[in-house]
Enzyme design. Structure first.
Site, PDB file in Angstrom:
ATOM      1  N   HIS A  99       0.787  -1.230   0.000  1.00 46.76           N
ATOM      2  CA  HIS A  99       0.000   0.000   0.000  1.00 46.76           C
ATOM      3  C   HIS A  99       0.815   1.275   0.000  1.00 46.76           C
ATOM      4  O   HIS A  99       0.248   2.362   0.013  1.00 46.76           O
ATOM      5  CB  HIS A  99      -0.929   0.041   1.214  1.00 46.76           C
ATOM      6  CG  HIS A  99      -2.146  -0.809   1.066  1.00 46.76           C
ATOM      7  ND1 HIS A  99      -3.305  -0.352   0.501  1.00 46.76           N
ATOM      8  CD2 HIS A  99      -2.352  -2.104   1.378  1.00 46.76           C
ATOM      9  CE1 HIS A  99      -4.206  -1.327   0.488  1.00 46.76           C
ATOM     10  NE2 HIS A  99      -3.643  -2.408   1.023  1.00 46.76           N
ATOM     11  N   LYS A 144      -9.068  14.220   3.995  1.00 50.89           N
ATOM     12  CA  LYS A 144      -8.213  13.038   4.033  1.00 50.89           C
ATOM     13  C   LYS A 144      -7.300  13.196   5.233  1.00 50.89           C
ATOM     14  O   LYS A 144      -7.287  14.269   5.853  1.00 50.89           O
ATOM     15  CB  LYS A 144      -7.384  12.922   2.742  1.00 50.89           C
ATOM     16  CG  LYS A 144      -6.690  14.248   2.348  1.00 50.89           C
ATOM     17  CD  LYS A 144      -5.941  14.151   1.018  1.00 50.89           C
ATOM     18  CE  LYS A 144      -6.830  14.060  -0.190  1.00 50.89           C
ATOM     19  NZ  LYS A 144      -6.715  12.827  -0.935  1.00 50.89           N
ATOM     20  N   ARG A 145      -6.535  12.142   5.600  1.00 53.01           N
ATOM     21  CA  ARG A 145      -5.592  12.309   6.687  1.00 53.01           C
ATOM     22  C   ARG A 145      -4.674  13.494   6.417  1.00 53.01           C
ATOM     23  O   ARG A 145      -4.364  13.798   5.261  1.00 53.01           O
ATOM     24  CB  ARG A 145      -4.765  11.018   6.856  1.00 53.01           C
ATOM     25  CG  ARG A 145      -5.556   9.867   7.462  1.00 53.01           C
ATOM     26  CD  ARG A 145      -6.115  10.233   8.819  1.00 53.01           C
ATOM     27  NE  ARG A 145      -5.052  10.335   9.788  1.00 53.01           N
ATOM     28  CZ  ARG A 145      -4.778   9.402  10.702  1.00 53.01           C
ATOM     29  NH1 ARG A 145      -5.530   8.314  10.783  1.00 53.01           N
ATOM     30  NH2 ARG A 145      -3.791   9.558  11.549  1.00 53.01           N
ATOM     31  N   LYS A 194       0.382  14.662   1.368  1.00 49.25           N
ATOM     32  CA  LYS A 194      -0.919  14.989   0.780  1.00 49.25           C
ATOM     33  C   LYS A 194      -1.052  16.498   0.516  1.00 49.25           C
ATOM     34  O   LYS A 194      -1.975  16.952  -0.138  1.00 49.25           O
ATOM     35  CB  LYS A 194      -2.046  14.496   1.687  1.00 49.25           C
ATOM     36  CG  LYS A 194      -2.140  12.952   1.756  1.00 49.25           C
ATOM     37  CD  LYS A 194      -3.238  12.517   2.708  1.00 49.25           C
ATOM     38  CE  LYS A 194      -3.354  11.012   2.887  1.00 49.25           C
ATOM     39  NZ  LYS A 194      -4.110  10.362   1.798  1.00 49.25           N
ATOM     40  N   THR A 232      -8.562   6.765  -2.599  1.00 51.34           N
ATOM     41  CA  THR A 232      -9.918   6.276  -2.878  1.00 51.34           C
ATOM     42  C   THR A 232     -10.923   7.400  -2.654  1.00 51.34           C
ATOM     43  O   THR A 232     -12.022   7.366  -3.204  1.00 51.34           O
ATOM     44  CB  THR A 232     -10.288   5.074  -1.978  1.00 51.34           C
ATOM     45  OG1 THR A 232      -9.961   5.398  -0.624  1.00 51.34           O
ATOM     46  CG2 THR A 232      -9.549   3.824  -2.418  1.00 51.34           C
ATOM     47  N   LYS A 286     -14.595   8.514  -4.711  1.00 50.20           N
ATOM     48  CA  LYS A 286     -15.912   8.845  -4.145  1.00 50.20           C
ATOM     49  C   LYS A 286     -16.395  10.187  -4.696  1.00 50.20           C
ATOM     50  O   LYS A 286     -17.569  10.340  -5.054  1.00 50.20           O
ATOM     51  CB  LYS A 286     -15.835   8.910  -2.610  1.00 50.20           C
ATOM     52  CG  LYS A 286     -15.415   7.610  -1.945  1.00 50.20           C
ATOM     53  CD  LYS A 286     -15.024   7.848  -0.480  1.00 50.20           C
ATOM     54  CE  LYS A 286     -14.180   6.720   0.054  1.00 50.20           C
ATOM     55  NZ  LYS A 286     -13.484   7.071   1.312  1.00 50.20           N
TER      56      LYS A 286
END
Ligand SMILES: *Cc1c(COP(=O)(O)O)cnc(C)c1O
Length: 816
Positions: free
Chosen positions: A362, A553-554, A559, A661, A665
């Site tokens: 992952h 998101k985290r 990110k 992911t 969505k």
């Protein structure tokens, strides 16, 4: 009672059952007033309808004996279960009727359910989506995980800072679980090993003087979508063994005995809240072994009960999918059980083990790669360490046969990383012990085989494959977006829910003014719903006429929530200067949790909140810019957020986000993405077409080749927009009363070795954002883009992903 008889007992109305559970099971007086007990009575009534199907599915498995899949994961980020069960069992109308008689509605009642937050983020949510797809496709898949007493922490914001609170998700009980004490397993820790010869002169090993803990299963039903299938998610909880207590008790230390119980139960007390980083805590390794050992013992015991000691065909009937390295101890544990408990020879045991194990990688982030000190194994899992050494020695001798004299390659490929503190590389154990290794998006798999796992790819390329992630359209479209669901049903019929590719038939509807109108009005209603949530939780007023720009998101440097903040400041500065001609009014929403020990991520939350507060307090901003940080991001809030977004921010440094992911969505629910060429963004852009995706930034190869070659100071000085943004940040404009607070954030932008290339991507990010404004100004054109996104999202259904796992890994023809 067989299943048919069970079903016959349920032919009363749902309403009768709710009344009965309310009065008898829960012992309450007249329904009314309390949504909580109404929720519980409804959940129990729905659960009753799952039980007969559940039994039927188990019975069918025993009859048909297919190859069975065991999905091992330390995390299952489930969220709520009630509405999912109602939807999959097709009970929606009955439930609404029943609740109407109680003067209640489903929305109120279902909001009583606490999220099962047994995961950090994407990896855990993927496991939950996969279970839904497996059941909906009728595949014989059992999930194995841990029943944490406390799941992902609850996040609150105090003075702009994140504060963590325990997540007592079980405090009202859990109607969705069934404890199965008769299937408890004994898990061993510590002690030492004895090597000896048995009666027939064979070398045997005993693992003795261990400290034992019981693993007790709690089973949760996993209903398929309207197909009568109910699979199982088996979550293990730790309990003290009986004897242990008794020993202590006989020694006269009653209170010690009670404390021993607490020590045992600690193993499954809490989920580690670190996403994409490993802290190397002993309790975490205990959790991992606890999951691996309990699950394998369970499967091997079931096999043994049916087949006796013949494991010859075990691998043909069983496969274990390991969700990241966290459960890869299963490989060594399987060897231990086959060798020590069932008496197999090494070669036979290895054949069975590596033919039944499959590993999913992952991440490529070094801080997330699991390596455990050998010394920790020595005292916690001495027998496992011996087995890992033996696996490694045999593997390295094959490497030596293939590349004679290439000692450096052997060193690189060893499971044991040498150094002052030798460590076990769990990813290498996962690769060596598995017949399949997969990445989770096309780019990610390419980077794995050309980088991190290159030596292993050269050794056995056929082992590697890609399985691009997906999300379940039941939860992430049908359930969360009833407005769009109704429009899709109306336009396409309801086949799309299980065949999401059918959404492609919407493509031509972009030209249909009436359809565009209806699509836009669904989006508008969802924006109003999201605005309500933002108002309740943040007291910031979001106006549905403005563009909703969302990054949830985290919180992590890779990110790049920081890049988002820089853009917000840029926009603030332009409005301050009255330079609004090319701008569209925007509401910007950010949400996500930071790992409690991740100082930089927590500081980013503070920065976001400070910037938001300066902007929201300034009346000049109100028509143009509003910013909110929504606390306690989880599955249930995402169900509201992803339907109400116009713009989906997927802006990670290229090469760092394995798949993502959240991006899927948003796309499904008709948001347009602004993003880098990272993870599944690449495949999203290919599917929807480049004119319906706002691309910016360096690609993964450029990020690699330009590392350390960029000069942030020059980029800032050479760009007046960037200079102005940095000027505001560095002058303390957003931290007047907290001087110097954001020093480390500012330094990271100015660092030529900044791993996340924030400065390098600033200009192209701003340009892409301005292209978004221009596109949003044309509301018809924008709606076309939204429709194109929903229409092209079929590929990102986890049903497609799971079909690929089934066809190419689990049930691959010719493999057996
Ligand atoms: C989908 C989801 C994630 C994953 O989001 P990414 O943007 O892919 O990191 C994390 N948390 C929750 C609650 C989710 O629903």
């Amino acid at each position: 009672m067989n299943s048919t008889e069970l079903n016959r007992r349920l032919d009363g109305t749902l309403n009768d059952d709710i009344d009965r559970h309310y009065a008898l099971t829960l012992g309450r007086d007249e329904p009314g007033g309390s949504h909580r007990y109404l929720y519980e009575a409804l959940a129990l009534s729905v659960r009753d309808r799952l039980v007969a199907r559940w039994r039927q599915t188990r019975h069918q498995l025993r009859e048909e004996r297919p190859r069975r899949v065991n999905y091992l994961s330390m995390e299952f980020l489930i969220g709520r279960s009630l509405h999912n069960a109602v939807l999959n069992l097709d009970l929606e109308d009955d439930v609404r009727d029943a609740l109407q008689q109680h003067h209640s509605d489903l929305e109120d009642v279902e909001s009583e359910e606490l999220d099962a937050g047994l995961g950090n983020g994407g990896l855990g949510r993927l496991a939950a989506c996969f279970l839904d797809s497996c059941a909906s496709l009728g595949l014989p898949v059992t999930g194995y995980g841990i029943r944490y007493q406390y799941g992902m922490f609850q996040q609150r914001i105090r003075n702009g800072f994140q504060v963590e609170y325990p997540d007592g998700w079980l405090r009202n009980g859990n109607p969705w679980e069934f404890e199965v004490p008769e299937h408890a397993q004994r898990i061993r820790f510590g002690g030492h090993t004895d090597h000896y010869r048995d009666g027939s002169g064979r070398h045997r090993v005993r693992w003795t003087d261990t400290y034992d803990v019981l693993a007790v299963p709690c089973d949760m039903p996993v209903p398929g979508y309207r197909n009568g299938v109910v699979n199982t998610l088996r979550l293990w909880k730790a309990e003290a063994t009986e004897e242990f207590n008794l020993d202590e008790f006989n020694a006269g230390s009653y209170t010690d005995a009670v404390q021993a119980r607490t020590r045992a139960e600690q193993i499954t007390m809490v989920l580690y809240p670190n996403d994409q980083s490993e802290q190397g805590k002993e309790l975490r390794l205990r959790q991992q072994y606890f999951l691996a050992s309990a699950s394998l013992q369970d499967v091997l015991q079931q096999w043994h009960e049916l087949h006796g000691p013949d494991f010859g065909t075990f691998a043909a009937y069983n496969v274990f999918q390991l969700n990241d390295t966290h459960p890869t101890l299963a490989i060594a544990e399987m060897m231990r059980l086959l060798l020590d408990d069932y008496g197999l020879e090494w070669n036979d045991a290895w054949e069975i083990t590596h033919n039944s194990m499959a590993y999913t990688n992952h991440t490529l982030l070094p801080e997330a790669l699991e390596v455990w000190p050998v010394s920790l194994f020595e005292h916690l899992l001495p027998r496992l360490l011996e087995i890992i050494y033996e696996i490694n020695a045999r593997f390295l001798s094959r490497v030596a046969d293939r590349w004679p004299g290439d000692v450096d390659r052997q060193r690189r490929m060893s499971i044991i990383e040498e150094g002052p503190e030798p460590r076990v590389r769990m990813a290498f154990l996962g690769i060596i012990g598995s017949f399949s290794v997969n990445g989770v998006a096309a780019l990610h798999t390419r980077l794995l085989t050309s980088g991190l796992f290159r030596d292993f790819y050269e050794f056995s390329p056929q082992r590697f494959n890609n399985k691009t992630n997906g999300v379940t359209p039941r939860r992430w479209l049908s359930h969360c977006n009833p407005g769009l669901k109704a429009l899709l049903d109306d336009t396409l019929g309801d086949g799309w829910i299980c065949h999401l590719d059918e959404l492609a038939r919407l493509a031509s509807r972009g030209d249909d003014a009436d359809f565009r109108e209806r699509f836009a009005s669904v989006k508008r209603a969802n924006k109003a719903r999201l605005a309500e949530l933002v108002w309740e939780r943040c007291a910031v007023e979001f106006d549905p006429d403005m563009l909703f720009d969302v990054q949830v998101k985290r919180i992590h440097e890779y990110k790049r929530q920081l890049l988002n903040v820089l853009h917000i400041i840029y926009r603030y500065d332009r409005v301050l200067r009255g330079d609004t001609d090319t701008l569209q009014p925007r509401c910007i929403l950010i949400a996500g949790k930071a790992a409690p020990g991740y100082a930089m991520a927590k500081l980013l939350i503070k920065l976001i909140n400070n910037v938001a507060s300066v902007i929201n307090r300034d009346p000049r901003m109100k028509p143009w810019l509003r910013v909110a940080f929504l606390p306690d991001y989880n599955v249930s809030t995402m169900e509201v957020i992803c339907t109400g977004a116009d713009l989906s921010e997927q802006i990670s440094t290229a090469g760092k986000e394995a798949s993502g992911t959240g991006n899927m969505k948003f796309m499904m629910n008709g948001a347009v993405t602004i993003g880098t060429l990272d993870g599944a963004n690449i495949e999203i852009r290919e599917a929807v077409g480049e004119s319906n995706f706002f691309l910016f930034g360096l690609d993964a190869d450029q990020v690699e080749s330009q590392r350390g070659q960029t000069d942030p100071a020059a980029l800032i000085d050479g760009d007046t927009d960037f200079s102005r943004v940095m000027q505001l940040l560095e002058s303390g404009h957003f931290n007047m009363l907290e001087p110097g607070l954001f020093r480390t954030v500012i330094d990271s932008i100015r660092d030529p070795y900044d791993l996340w290339m924030t400065a390098a991507d600033f200009r192209s990010y701003i340009d892409a954002q301005l292209a978004v404004d221009a596109a949003f100004a044309d509301s018809e054109g924008w709606t076309r883009k939204c429709i194109a996104n929903t229409s092209a999202s079929g590929y990102f259904s986890s049903d497609r992903t799971i079909r690929e796992y089934a066809d190419e890994i689990w049930f691959r023809k010719g493999h057996w």
